[in-house]
Design an enzyme around this catalytic site. Sequence first.
Site, PDB file in Angstrom:
ATOM      1  CD  GLU A 170      -2.975   1.047   2.279  1.00 13.70           C
ATOM      2  OE1 GLU A 170      -3.626   2.073   2.562  1.00 13.70           O
ATOM      3  OE2 GLU A 170      -3.177  -0.054   2.817  1.00 13.70           O
ATOM      4  CD  GLU A 294      -7.553   6.155   6.267  1.00  7.93           C
ATOM      5  OE1 GLU A 294      -7.409   7.183   5.589  1.00  7.93           O
ATOM      6  OE2 GLU A 294      -6.716   5.227   6.286  1.00  7.93           O
ATOM      7  NE  ARG A 339      -7.929  13.447   7.207  1.00  9.66           N
ATOM      8  CZ  ARG A 339      -7.723  12.811   6.064  1.00  9.66           C
ATOM      9  NH1 ARG A 339      -8.681  12.796   5.155  1.00  9.66           N
ATOM     10  NH2 ARG A 339      -6.580  12.221   5.807  1.00  9.66           N
ATOM     11  CG  ASP A 368      -2.933  11.025   4.881  1.00 13.10           C
ATOM     12  OD1 ASP A 368      -1.945  10.488   5.416  1.00 13.10           O
ATOM     13  OD2 ASP A 368      -3.663  10.442   4.070  1.00 13.10           O
ATOM     14  CD  GLU A 396      -0.620   8.161   0.655  1.00  7.86           C
ATOM     15  OE1 GLU A 396      -1.853   8.064   0.573  1.00  7.86           O
ATOM     16  OE2 GLU A 396       0.020   7.928   1.712  1.00  7.86           O
ATOM     17  CD1 TRP A 546     -10.769  10.519   2.807  1.00  5.50           C
ATOM     18  CD2 TRP A 546     -11.998   8.905   1.845  1.00  5.50           C
ATOM     19  NE1 TRP A 546     -10.655   9.400   3.591  1.00  5.50           N
ATOM     20  CE2 TRP A 546     -11.395   8.381   3.031  1.00  5.50           C
ATOM     21  CE3 TRP A 546     -12.811   8.065   1.090  1.00  5.50           C
ATOM     22  CZ2 TRP A 546     -11.595   7.063   3.449  1.00  5.50           C
ATOM     23  CZ3 TRP A 546     -13.003   6.752   1.504  1.00  5.50           C
ATOM     24  CH2 TRP A 546     -12.407   6.263   2.669  1.00  5.50           C
TER      25      TRP A 546
END
Length: 702
Positions: A170, A294, A339, A368, A396, A546
């Site tokens: 991932e 999540e 968030r 994030d 990422e 998201w």
Amino acid sequence: MFKKLAIFFLFISFASIADDGSRLWLKYDLLKDPKQREAYINLTKFVALNYNSPIATNAANELKIGFEGLLGKKIPVVQNWTGKTGGIILEVNTTGISVQHLVDDGFAIQQQKGNIFITAKTPSGVLYGAFELLRYIQTAKDLNKISVVSNPKVKIRMLNHWDNANGTVERGYAGSSMWKWTELPFRIDPRYIQYARANASIGINAASINNVNASSRFLTAEYLEKIKAVADILRPYGIRVFISVNFRSPRTLGGLKTSDPLDAEVRKWWNDKTKEIHEYIPDFGGFLVKANSEGEPGPQDYGRTHADGANMLAEAMRPYSGIVIWRAFVYNADPKGDRFKEAYEQFKPLDGTFDPKVIVQVKNGPIDFMPREPFHPMFGAFPKTTLGMEFQITQEYLGQSTHLTYLAPMFKECLDTDTYAKGKGSTVAKVIDGSLDSHQNSLMAGVANTGSDINWTGHPFNQANWYAFGRLAWNHTLSSEEIASEWIVMTLTKNSVSQEKIKNIMLKSLPVYISYTYPLGTAHMMGEGHHYGPEPWLAKSGRPDWTSVYYHRADSIGLGFDRTGKVSNALSLYHPEVQKLWGNADQCPLDYLLWFHHVAWDKKLSTGRTLWNELCVRYYGGVEEVKKLQTVWESMKTEIDDETFENVKGRLKIQEKEALWWRDACILYFINYARMPIPSPLAAPTRSLDEVKKLVEIYHLR
């Protein structure tokens, strides 16, 4: 078997002619300068070892192999060195003046009576000292009168592998998983040894080997046998294994009706499972847990707290030396919420309730792993809880494996920022190394960027981020420049002119990337799911946080997320001195401006330009800077190995194309809100917004 694998791997490493990047920074190639070699040879005539352990033996062998490669002369390893001079003496010594200033893993290197002594309290310290001495030679430092005392700032220096049992990774961008679960435990890939050596060389002493979105399968006897084989390989290099666990395991594996952490049967199941793990791995490092995040199960499923869950596992670990690492990456899907605040608000009431064996692992920023985030407000606000740092080495949100982005400056920016928790000088680094609040344990973790690619990390320069993480986990006072210089000379070139050029590329790379993707504090506008490329128009997803519009809040008035109280009061989570720094839009550093303020398109900034014009200048400037990076790289063609040169050259071309993609997507989207012209002399994009959106659709088809 272990020795045979090591010899085989080292043979094929040094037998290679082309530089495919597989040796990382452990390149013990012959020094070209005969005088320099001779000077080192006079100081490295033999290696003596006074302690018998696998780790200490590896230290001696690493020096022997390194000296023979760098100096072109076989160096004997001896036990009795009395009366001899010109050698390297490895000493594990728990008492005496030579170790009085050392902690576990620390080492001293000093010249005494014609020899160089590497002294430590533990075999691991001797191993780290051996690699430090080799780094001195690789970087052409003078060994005469050498005097080094080095203690790690952080006790647990860990790589988090987000690797799955099926071989996928991932957020992995360098091939499939390096762990070959279908082959283990019967075949040990020689790369495991190179991995262990590379980590030991930069002080990394722990690895969690599976994804935090964990499968319970890793706790079965089938997989514990496989993990044992990995642990047996890593142990002689001072690396302890951790396992990411699924909180629902008592139900999925044990057949229980609940996983409630206060249930007696559940607690017994974890106690028994922990005992079983230690039968396979006596020095098991501990558990890493992602819970109630999540969609992952956790204690809140049963009306319990994060502390209840963590403390249950800590109870199971109490008879052993390992610990529990509980991730603080939690957030609720609230379209009216922020968030930014979630982790703080969930964990703040629990400060002081966690077992001493628990470390709460906090991401560097509150969202994030964005290319630039404010430091997480939990740092400096939890004096009674041991907080660990979680950085992301894998890129990422930073171009993955096609964009050259050196991350040491990002790590340093967070570590060096002042929380003001106990007045000026209360940096994030002092929080996570335990010194600010006198915590005995400490942790810095990095989400790994390793994979099955021959060069480990996909982009050759991504190796530098692995290297930088380890060096900063050991000593967070090192500068980005120092670390880059070390890595370049050990990995790419001995030519001093080229070294400076490459260092400048590396130091420019992060601000360049930010300028064409997330300038002025914008965030989270990447493509959905794959997190690659721009999608600032994303308005619908599985949850509101998201989407992109949740974060940038673009409208006809301006851009940015007001966190000063009008939309969110997230700024109030910081100490007053930090609030003062970021709370006034006229004084807020531009790099954080849109994190905390909704700014009018026509507002004049400290640069003299309006917000809209400044955005345009940065987006366009970022593309032009990528072109300049290519020109500089092209000038070093004769100094860099052909394979590495062409690899980076091709990726820089991709980076230019995709920087243009980011620029056009964001400019063409935001201009519909700003309704202002692109400032002269910048030229309007040659494609429409609809054409750019089709690029995202094509990417989703891959």
